[in-house]
Design an enzyme around this catalytic site. Structure first.
Site, PDB file in Angstrom:
ATOM      1  N   HIS A  57      74.949  10.477  90.705  1.00 19.41           N
ATOM      2  CA  HIS A  57      75.802  10.914  89.594  1.00 19.41           C
ATOM      3  C   HIS A  57      77.279  11.040  89.969  1.00 19.41           C
ATOM      4  O   HIS A  57      78.086  11.395  89.117  1.00 19.41           O
ATOM      5  CB  HIS A  57      75.280  12.244  89.061  1.00 19.41           C
ATOM      6  CG  HIS A  57      75.379  13.336  90.082  1.00 19.41           C
ATOM      7  ND1 HIS A  57      74.615  13.330  91.240  1.00 19.41           N
ATOM      8  CD2 HIS A  57      76.165  14.427  90.168  1.00 19.41           C
ATOM      9  CE1 HIS A  57      74.944  14.387  91.973  1.00 19.41           C
ATOM     10  NE2 HIS A  57      75.862  15.066  91.336  1.00 19.41           N
ATOM     11  N   ASP A  58      77.614  10.797  91.229  1.00 17.17           N
ATOM     12  CA  ASP A  58      79.013  10.894  91.660  1.00 17.17           C
ATOM     13  C   ASP A  58      79.641   9.539  91.940  1.00 17.17           C
ATOM     14  O   ASP A  58      80.834   9.464  92.257  1.00 17.17           O
ATOM     15  CB  ASP A  58      79.104  11.724  92.957  1.00 17.17           C
ATOM     16  CG  ASP A  58      78.683  13.161  92.755  1.00 17.17           C
ATOM     17  OD1 ASP A  58      78.948  13.715  91.666  1.00 17.17           O
ATOM     18  OD2 ASP A  58      78.079  13.739  93.689  1.00 17.17           O
TER      19      ASP A  58
ATOM     20  N   GLU B 127      72.937  16.655 100.924  1.00 15.33           N
ATOM     21  CA  GLU B 127      74.008  15.759 100.490  1.00 15.33           C
ATOM     22  C   GLU B 127      75.118  15.787 101.533  1.00 15.33           C
ATOM     23  O   GLU B 127      75.794  16.791 101.713  1.00 15.33           O
ATOM     24  CB  GLU B 127      74.583  16.188  99.134  1.00 15.33           C
ATOM     25  CG  GLU B 127      75.578  15.149  98.609  1.00 15.33           C
ATOM     26  CD  GLU B 127      76.652  15.712  97.687  1.00 15.33           C
ATOM     27  OE1 GLU B 127      77.314  14.907  97.011  1.00 15.33           O
ATOM     28  OE2 GLU B 127      76.857  16.935  97.656  1.00 15.33           O
TER      29      GLU B 127
ATOM     30  N   ASP C  76      68.042  21.119  92.492  1.00 18.51           N
ATOM     31  CA  ASP C  76      69.323  21.014  93.168  1.00 18.51           C
ATOM     32  C   ASP C  76      69.738  22.414  93.589  1.00 18.51           C
ATOM     33  O   ASP C  76      69.827  23.308  92.757  1.00 18.51           O
ATOM     34  CB  ASP C  76      70.344  20.438  92.177  1.00 18.51           C
ATOM     35  CG  ASP C  76      71.363  19.540  92.821  1.00 18.51           C
ATOM     36  OD1 ASP C  76      71.954  19.975  93.819  1.00 18.51           O
ATOM     37  OD2 ASP C  76      71.583  18.423  92.320  1.00 18.51           O
TER      38      ASP C  76
ATOM     39  N   ASP D  32      73.314  20.573  97.788  1.00 15.18           N
ATOM     40  CA  ASP D  32      74.664  20.120  97.479  1.00 15.18           C
ATOM     41  C   ASP D  32      75.610  20.360  98.661  1.00 15.18           C
ATOM     42  O   ASP D  32      75.604  21.448  99.249  1.00 15.18           O
ATOM     43  CB  ASP D  32      75.141  20.925  96.253  1.00 15.18           C
ATOM     44  CG  ASP D  32      76.363  20.342  95.596  1.00 15.18           C
ATOM     45  OD1 ASP D  32      76.271  19.217  95.072  1.00 15.18           O
ATOM     46  OD2 ASP D  32      77.410  21.019  95.587  1.00 15.18           O
TER      47      ASP D  32
HETATM   48  C1  GLC Z   1      78.395  17.460  94.950  1.00 15.86           C
HETATM   49  C2  GLC Z   1      77.814  17.036  93.634  1.00 15.86           C
HETATM   50  C3  GLC Z   1      78.923  16.815  92.671  1.00 15.86           C
HETATM   51  C4  GLC Z   1      79.654  18.113  92.493  1.00 15.86           C
HETATM   52  C5  GLC Z   1      80.133  18.656  93.824  1.00 15.86           C
HETATM   53  C6  GLC Z   1      80.549  20.068  93.717  1.00 15.86           C
HETATM   54  O1  GLC Z   1      79.147  16.463  95.530  1.00 15.86           O
HETATM   55  O2  GLC Z   1      77.008  15.911  93.796  1.00 15.86           O
HETATM   56  O3  GLC Z   1      78.475  16.334  91.437  1.00 15.86           O
HETATM   57  O4  GLC Z   1      80.753  17.934  91.635  1.00 15.86           O
HETATM   58  O5  GLC Z   1      79.123  18.629  94.796  1.00 15.86           O
HETATM   59  O6  GLC Z   1      79.434  20.886  93.531  1.00 15.86           O
END
Ligand code: GLC
Length: 535
Positions: A328-329, A267, A102, A204
């Site tokens: 995970h979100d 993402e 990541d 991310d």
């Molecule tokens: C992304 C991640 C999330 C995190 C956010 C800030 O959305 O998937 O888990 O809290 O970025 O880094």
């Protein structure tokens, strides 16, 4: 029909996301770690996935559980050592499993040495590595931008009398990606891990990296409802998805291109028309902008069918599709659509055209675990306690067996386990032909054996308020017709203008396998079938 030409590993393969805190604890401190992942590589191989993406394992104060990084090239001791990582990489590769890490380039931890320097004085050479602004004349923040995890996105720094910008927690200051030194530093982070031999990055919030040059106020969101996060009160028109971000994405792609066969996955939570721009002009962007439609759309056949077609139609030439049911979100798929439809969802995920990503535990039907308020860990849950936005329920320990804490740890786990882990675990499900795990494994095997499913073309056939159906074909190989009932009621399918003859190869229930199909097909509620067509 698309010829079964040469495809890259990340086009044919299936990715499995590991949330490392929750996969396997090896040193009995209640938190998962790298040696734990190594212990479970044989399981992943047996399951039939091709790559693992591991959420952040780097040094971090853990304000956002690793998405606040204080050293991009160091492993957090909770997870192990660099030697553990090297071993993980080597053992994964030895089993033919690729490893993705990541990359969190948009922001660092406020404890990162870069930020400590940046905030130390206004004339520090790293001042401009972050986004510092004067207050408005009345002392208020420079504009109305909101942080994803609640409140204003600007934090006042008493010592230097300026605000800094943080799109997430105040412990996660945003880097200034317009600064060439920042660009060079982060591209070197990528090279560090590529040199070690990792196969790619999930990047991310890649669409957040550049902000409006003039920091204009974001407009109000007319569709805001109070149950949503306060962040949604405004439309992030000026704080995300700026045209210049594509130059940064391109720089990252060029670094990946310095190496062989690496993949970048972005993402991105944006509507399809914007999402596809992240493939870049002439394929110069990320290889896979994450396509989150299946986890944001209502689970209704017509909506799903039209979203698939819209996406297929919007992809640029050479743009490879991808699909996701959970991460995970987000709430887990089974908690959104129910246990029966989660099996239909598995068929969809693993038979659509494009790279699927499976979220750990999805394959055993893990559900969101209610976490009592006193035990909530996630800052998003803690900051907005009345909105049911905690991400903890989807991050609970992997359920391996029937022993205490499901074989995840013998210590107190960092998050409690689901009540049903005695039934919903790997060990029990491996023996059960009706289990979710048996279904996932069957589908993964079939996808591996059949070029039509792995890389073939996609043709929508028919959809209505219950049915989604489509054809997958690859020249010189068997074709497959997929019929899914996204409702709980029986549905009746009749082939029109074409003939559908063949045998059910895999299905939501084993009883359906081997069934002969002759142009008509009745499915019970929550059923779905994959039919191998007669040549
Ligand atoms: C992304 C991640 C999330 C995190 C956010 C800030 O959305 O998937 O888990 O809290 O970025 O880094």
């Amino acid at each position: 029909m698309q010829a079964a030409q040469q495809h890259l590993w990340w086009q044919e393969g299936v990715i499995y996301q590991i949330y490392p805190r929750s996969f396997q604890d090896s040193n009995q401190d209640g938190v998962g770690d790298l040696p734990g992942i190594i212990q479970r590589l044989d399981y992943l191989k047996w399951l039939g996935v091709d790559a693992i993406w591991i959420s952040p394992i780097f040094e971090s104060p853990m304000a956002d559980f690793g998405y606040d990084i204080s050293n991009y090239t160091g492993i957090h001791p909770l997870f192990g050592t660099m030697a553990d990582f090297d071993q993980l990489l080597q053992e994964a590769h030895a089993r033919g499993l690729r490893v993705l890490l990541d990359l969190v380039p948009n922001h660092t931890s406020d404890q990162h040495p870069w930020f400590l320097e940046s905030r130390s004085s206004r004339d520090n050479p790293k001042r401009d590595w972050y986004i510092w602004k004067d207050p408005l004349p009345d002392g208020s923040p420079p504009n109305n931008w909101l942080a994803m995890f609640g409140g204003t996105a600007w934090e006042w720094d008493e010592a230097t009398q300026q605000y800094y910008y943080h799109g997430f927690l105040k412990e996660q200051p945003d880097l200034n990606w317009r600064n060439p030194e920042v660009q060079a530093a982060m591209l070197d982070v990528m090279r560090f891990w590529f040199d070690k031999g990792i196969d790619g990055f999930r990047i991310d919030v890649i669409y957040h990296m550049i902000k409006d040059a003039n920091f204009r106020n974001n407009p109000a969101n007319p569709d805001y409802t109070p149950n949503q996060a306060t962040y949604n009160q405004l439309l992030p028109v000026y704080s995300t998805d700026q045209p210049e971000v594509h130059e940064i994405v391109q720089m990252m792609r060029q670094v990946a291109n310095e190496y062989e066969d690496r993949v970048l996955i972005g993402e991105i939570y944006l509507p399809i028309s914007k999402l596809v721009t992240y493939y870049g002009v002439d394929n110069s962007g990320v290889h896979l902008p994450f396509n989150f439609q299946l986890l944001t759309l209502p689970w209704e056949a017509l909506q799903v069918a039209s979203a698939i077609d819209e996406y297929e139609g919007a992809l640029p030439q050479d743009g490879w599709p991808n699909w996701v049911l959970g991460n995970h979100d987000q709430p887990r798929i089974i908690s959104r659509v129910g246990a029966a439809q989660a099996r239909v969802a598995a068929l969809l995920l693993l038979t659509l055209r494009g790279t699927p990503t499976i979220y750990y535990g999805e394959e055993i039907g893990m559900r969101d675990v209610p976490i009592p308020f006193e035990e909530v860990q996630d800052p998003q849950g803690l900051n907005m306690p009345d909105k049911n936005l905690s991400r903890d329920p989807a991050r609970t320990p992997m359920q391996w067996d029937t022993s205490e804490n499901a074989g995840f740890t013998t210590a107190k786990p960092w998050l409690r386990l689901g009540r049903s882990f005695h039934r919903e675990n790997v060990l029990v499900q491996q023996e059960d032909e009706y289990s979710m795990l048996t279904l996932y494994r069957r589908l993964l095997q079939l996808r591996k054996q059949e070029p039509a499913l792995a890389i073939g073309s996609y043709t929508p056939i028919y959809s209505d308020t219950q049915i989604v159906s489509y054809l997958r074909q690859a020249e010189g190989h068997d074709s497959f017709f997929i019929l899914l009932n996204l409702s709980h009621r029986p549905c009746y399918f009749k082939a029109r203008n074409m003939s559908i003859r063949g045998t059910v190869e895999a299905a939501t229930l084993p009883e359906l396998e081997g069934m002969e199909v002759n142009d008509t097909l009745n499915l019970a509620g929550d059923e779905g079938v994959i039919i191998r067509l007669k040549r």
